[in-house]
Design a protein around this motif. Structure first.
Motif, short mmCIF file in Angstrom:
data_model
loop_
_atom_site.label_atom_id
_atom_site.label_comp_id
_atom_site.label_asym_id
_atom_site.label_seq_id
_atom_site.Cartn_x
_atom_site.Cartn_y
_atom_site.Cartn_z
N UNK A 90 34.24 51.96 42.25
CA UNK A 90 34.60 51.38 40.96
C UNK A 90 34.39 49.87 41.01
N UNK A 91 34.68 49.19 39.91
CA UNK A 91 34.48 47.74 39.82
C UNK A 91 35.28 47.03 40.93
N UNK A 92 34.68 46.01 41.56
CA UNK A 92 35.34 45.32 42.68
C UNK A 92 36.72 44.78 42.33
N UNK A 93 36.90 44.37 41.08
CA UNK A 93 38.19 43.80 40.68
C UNK A 93 39.35 44.76 40.88
N UNK A 94 39.13 46.04 40.58
CA UNK A 94 40.20 47.04 40.74
C UNK A 94 40.50 47.28 42.22
N UNK A 128 44.04 46.47 46.72
CA UNK A 128 44.13 46.06 48.11
C UNK A 128 45.20 45.01 48.35
N UNK A 129 45.22 43.97 47.50
CA UNK A 129 46.22 42.93 47.71
C UNK A 129 47.62 43.44 47.39
N UNK A 130 47.70 44.40 46.44
CA UNK A 130 49.00 45.01 46.15
C UNK A 130 49.52 45.81 47.33
N UNK A 131 48.63 46.44 48.08
CA UNK A 131 49.03 47.23 49.25
C UNK A 131 49.40 46.34 50.43
N UNK A 132 48.76 45.18 50.55
CA UNK A 132 49.02 44.30 51.68
C UNK A 132 50.43 43.72 51.63
N UNK A 133 50.96 43.50 50.42
CA UNK A 133 52.29 42.91 50.27
C UNK A 133 53.38 43.73 50.98
N UNK A 134 53.51 45.05 50.69
CA UNK A 134 54.54 45.82 51.41
C UNK A 134 54.20 46.01 52.88
N UNK A 135 52.92 46.03 53.23
CA UNK A 135 52.54 46.16 54.63
C UNK A 135 52.97 44.93 55.42
N UNK A 175 39.58 44.24 50.61
CA UNK A 175 39.76 43.01 49.82
C UNK A 175 38.62 42.04 50.07
N UNK A 176 38.26 41.83 51.33
CA UNK A 176 37.19 40.89 51.65
C UNK A 176 35.86 41.34 51.08
N UNK A 177 35.61 42.66 51.10
CA UNK A 177 34.36 43.18 50.56
C UNK A 177 34.27 43.05 49.05
N UNK A 178 35.43 43.06 48.37
CA UNK A 178 35.44 42.98 46.91
C UNK A 178 35.65 41.56 46.39
N UNK A 227 33.25 36.91 40.48
CA UNK A 227 32.23 36.89 39.44
C UNK A 227 32.69 37.65 38.19
N UNK A 228 33.42 38.74 38.41
CA UNK A 228 33.83 39.58 37.29
C UNK A 228 34.89 38.94 36.41
N UNK A 229 35.81 38.17 36.99
CA UNK A 229 36.89 37.58 36.19
C UNK A 229 36.67 36.09 35.92
N UNK A 230 35.54 35.55 36.39
CA UNK A 230 35.21 34.18 36.07
C UNK A 230 35.99 33.13 36.84
N UNK A 231 36.52 33.49 38.01
CA UNK A 231 37.23 32.53 38.84
C UNK A 231 36.41 32.26 40.10
N UNK A 232 36.62 31.10 40.68
CA UNK A 232 35.90 30.78 41.91
C UNK A 232 36.53 31.49 43.09
N UNK A 233 35.71 31.79 44.10
CA UNK A 233 36.25 32.37 45.33
C UNK A 233 37.24 31.41 45.97
N UNK A 234 37.01 30.12 45.79
CA UNK A 234 37.91 29.11 46.33
C UNK A 234 39.32 29.28 45.76
N UNK A 235 39.43 29.48 44.45
CA UNK A 235 40.74 29.65 43.82
C UNK A 235 41.41 30.94 44.31
N UNK A 236 40.64 32.00 44.42
CA UNK A 236 41.21 33.27 44.92
C UNK A 236 41.74 33.09 46.33
#
Length: 352
Positions: free
Chosen positions: A20-24, A29-36, A222-225, A231-240
């Motif tokens: 599916x789209x990388x954004x999802x 992925x980041x949602x799963x990392x929080x409880x982990x 997460x790193x792969x997406x 690119x999909x949400x219009x933010x820089x990788x730096x900000x992410x």
């Protein structure tokens, strides 16, 4: 509440399998990392209870930022060195400004003030000052040497300096452990009571290993997406990297800091927030430099964006200003959060 987010582990795997789209995939992925990350923190604390304060302290600081380190390693493997550096910057300002600010606001809301030990915070402030000097030195070196040497030669010397700085920082951190846990242990608060253990040793070790493996799996997703999401949400990788990945990697520290602030245990809050900041500077960042060389993708400690240097220096200055009197209140928490918000807005408009 966080346990429900563990359901995102199979969800993220399914999304990656379905392409599916990388954004999802990134969000799951980041949602799963929080409880982990929180699970790893809990398992580490249980092991520390069973091994005693000395070895327990070493285990705690070793695994305290494990989720962050794993995430950064996989981002580094993708070749996104600038994002890894942004993640380091984000962790430094996130723990010291966002984490401590949120804790001071929540803990001091219905109190006139909250107090803590100036002696303990004094040591943390000294280590934080050293961290700032060490992390800004390579950038200042490069800016100076490029006026006299070709860029590639200056960069090569910058890599060597970064390696030397990394080794010195790791040695200083080991020395700080010896100071606080061995030679000057009596100067720091010790809990003489036998802590209540919730998990037996085998269970704690098993959970720690499982959570670490799961975190590595999610970090790879997460790193792969990352690029596709930016690119999909219009933010820089730096900000992410500087905001999103840093917050995710340190989410467990934020939850813990707020929890103990409600209990009016500000000494522990300072140890969690400022202590975690120091771990990032003295352990995580140097380890990433060393690991990057073994991976064949050498990373230096040159923060080329002046905003990053301003953020690192500014966060240390803010911590010293807040902690010098041995007390905090909710308004000081607001001030720390305001500084973090200003930096976040600046990073949002950066286009790399």
């Amino acid at each position: 509440m966080l346990r429900w987010l563990l359901l995102l582990i199979p969800v993220s795997a399914g999304l990656a399998w379905a392409h599916v789209a990388p954004g999802w995939i990134f969000l799951a992925g980041i949602g799963a990392i929080i409880p982990l990350a929180d699970t790893m923190r809990k398992a580490t604390e249980e092991i520390a209870k069973l091994t005693g304060s000395g070895l327990g302290g070493l285990i705690t600081v070793t695994f305290g930022n494990m989720a962050e380190l794993i995430l950064a390693i996989f981002v580094l493997r993708e070749g996104s060195i600038a994002v890894v550096k942004a993640q380091i910057t984000g962790s430094l300002i996130g723990n010291s400004l966002f984490g401590l600010g949120l804790a001071a606001l929540v803990g001091g809301w219905k109190r006139v003030k909250q107090t803590f030990s100036c002696e303990h915070v004094g040591l943390l402030s000294s280590l934080l000052t050293l961290s700032v000097i060490a992390l800004t030195l390579p950038a200042m070196f490069i800016f100076t040497e490029r006026t006299a040497l070709p860029a590639h030669e200056a960069d090569r010397l910058g890599e060597k300096l970064s390696m030397a700085v990394a080794i010195v920082l790791l040695l200083v951190y080991v020395a700080s452990l010896v100071y606080t846990l061995v030679t000057h242990r009596a100067m720091f608060p010790q809990d003489d009571q036998t802590p209540e253990v919730d998990w037996p040793l085998k269970k704690s070790l098993g959970i720690l290993v499982a959570a670490t493996l799961a975190t590595a799996f999610e970090a790879e997703l997460v790193s792969g997406a990352l690029t596709g999401t930016a690119q999909g949400i219009g933010l820089s990788e730096f900000f992410l990297g500087v905001i999103v990945l840093a917050i995710v990697g340190n989410a467990s520290e934020y939850f813990a800091a707020v929890y103990f602030a409600k209990k009016d245990r500000m000494d522990l809050v300072l140890s969690i927030t400022v202590g975690s900041t120091i771990q990032i500077a003295l352990v995580t960042a140097p380890l990433l430099v060393l690991i990057s060389y073994f991976m064949g993708k050498p990373m230096n400690l040159v923060f080329a964006n002046p905003l990053e240097l301003i953020a690192i220096i500014g966060s240390a200055f803010a911590i010293k200003a807040i902690a010098q009197d041995g007390e905090t209140n909710w308004f000081e928490g607001v001030l720390l959060l305001a500084v973090y918000a200003l930096l976040a807005f600046a990073f949002f408009f950066v286009k790399l």
